[in-house]
Design an enzyme around this catalytic site. Structure first.
Site, short mmCIF file in Angstrom:
data_model
loop_
_atom_site.label_atom_id
_atom_site.label_comp_id
_atom_site.label_asym_id
_atom_site.label_seq_id
_atom_site.Cartn_x
_atom_site.Cartn_y
_atom_site.Cartn_z
N CYS A 1 0.89 -1.12 0.03
CA CYS A 1 0.14 0.06 -0.12
C CYS A 1 0.92 1.36 -0.14
O CYS A 1 1.75 1.51 0.97
CB CYS A 1 -0.73 0.12 1.22
SG CYS A 1 -1.99 1.56 1.28
N HIS B 1 -7.16 -1.45 1.60
CA HIS B 1 -7.04 0.07 1.82
C HIS B 1 -8.45 0.53 1.79
O HIS B 1 -9.17 0.29 0.64
CB HIS B 1 -6.22 0.88 0.98
CG HIS B 1 -6.05 2.11 1.41
ND1 HIS B 1 -5.15 2.49 2.37
CD2 HIS B 1 -6.74 3.46 1.15
CE1 HIS B 1 -5.32 3.86 2.52
NE2 HIS B 1 -6.14 4.22 1.66
N CYS C 1 -19.39 0.49 4.57
CA CYS C 1 -20.67 0.79 4.66
C CYS C 1 -21.12 2.22 4.66
O CYS C 1 -20.66 2.73 5.68
CB CYS C 1 -21.15 -0.08 5.69
SG CYS C 1 -23.05 0.06 5.96
#
Length: 187
Positions: A131, A144, A159
């Site tokens: 990353c 990520h 969400c």
């Protein structure tokens, strides 16, 4: 001077994005509060005439309501699990990696650094997953989250209705907040 304006605008947009990401949570809270009012006050206390029936409806509703509220808030406020410090590149390794211009040498550097780590998942080309935003070698099932701006272990998705990443520890709370919500909406 021009770059300062761009950075200030970018910071302001990030702040607005963070604030606006809580709007769906506010909508859920307002809908739940409205449903509480409609069911408890309008239906049970005003419409239902039998006291025994009122008590049964209220006990049943409150048990499900408390369970939903507890699991929803627990899933929202469970902190995401992040990779521990051993997966982060040291300052010298980070400098060496960033200063190297040849991609094949960068790839080999990551392979050498990952030898001492429990990392088995590779990219499609066989490279070690890295990353570049968090500067860490990604452990297996680590992703990520662009909304939270961090790497999260065992992340499934972010969400928007809870403004949190669904991951291993929050997935049970997420699941258990869904069925009471479905049941309460059917009442």
């Amino acid at each position: 001077m021009r770059r300062g304006w761009k950075m200030a605008l970018s910071g302001g947009l990030r702040c607005c994005r963070r604030v606006l990401s809580w709007v769906p949570v506010l909508v859920i809270v307002l809908v739940v509060l409205w449903s509480y009012y409609a069911y408890v006050f309008e239906l049970c206390l005003v419409t239902v005439l039998s006291p025994a029936e009122k008590v049964i409806y209220l006990i049943f509703y409150h048990a499900i309501f408390v369970f939903f509220t507890w699991t929803y808030w627990k899933s929202i406020f469970t902190l995401p699990q992040q990779p521990n410090q051993k997966f982060h590149l040291s300052y010298t390794d980070k400098e060496r990696y960033e200063n190297e211009e040849r991609p094949e040498v960068q790839k080999q550097m990551l392979v050498d650094m990952a030898k001492k780590l429990p990392v088995y998942t590779r990219t499609g080309s066989g490279a070690v997953r890295f990353c570049d935003r968090c500067n860490l070698i990604k452990p297996d099932r680590c992703h990520h989250c662009s909304v939270c701006a961090m790497c999260v272990l065992k992340m499934d998705h972010h969400c928007p209705w809870g403004n949190y990443p669904v991951f291993a520890l929050s997935s049970m709370s997420f699941f258990f907040s869904l069925w009471p919500a479905c049941f309460l909406s059917a009442l």
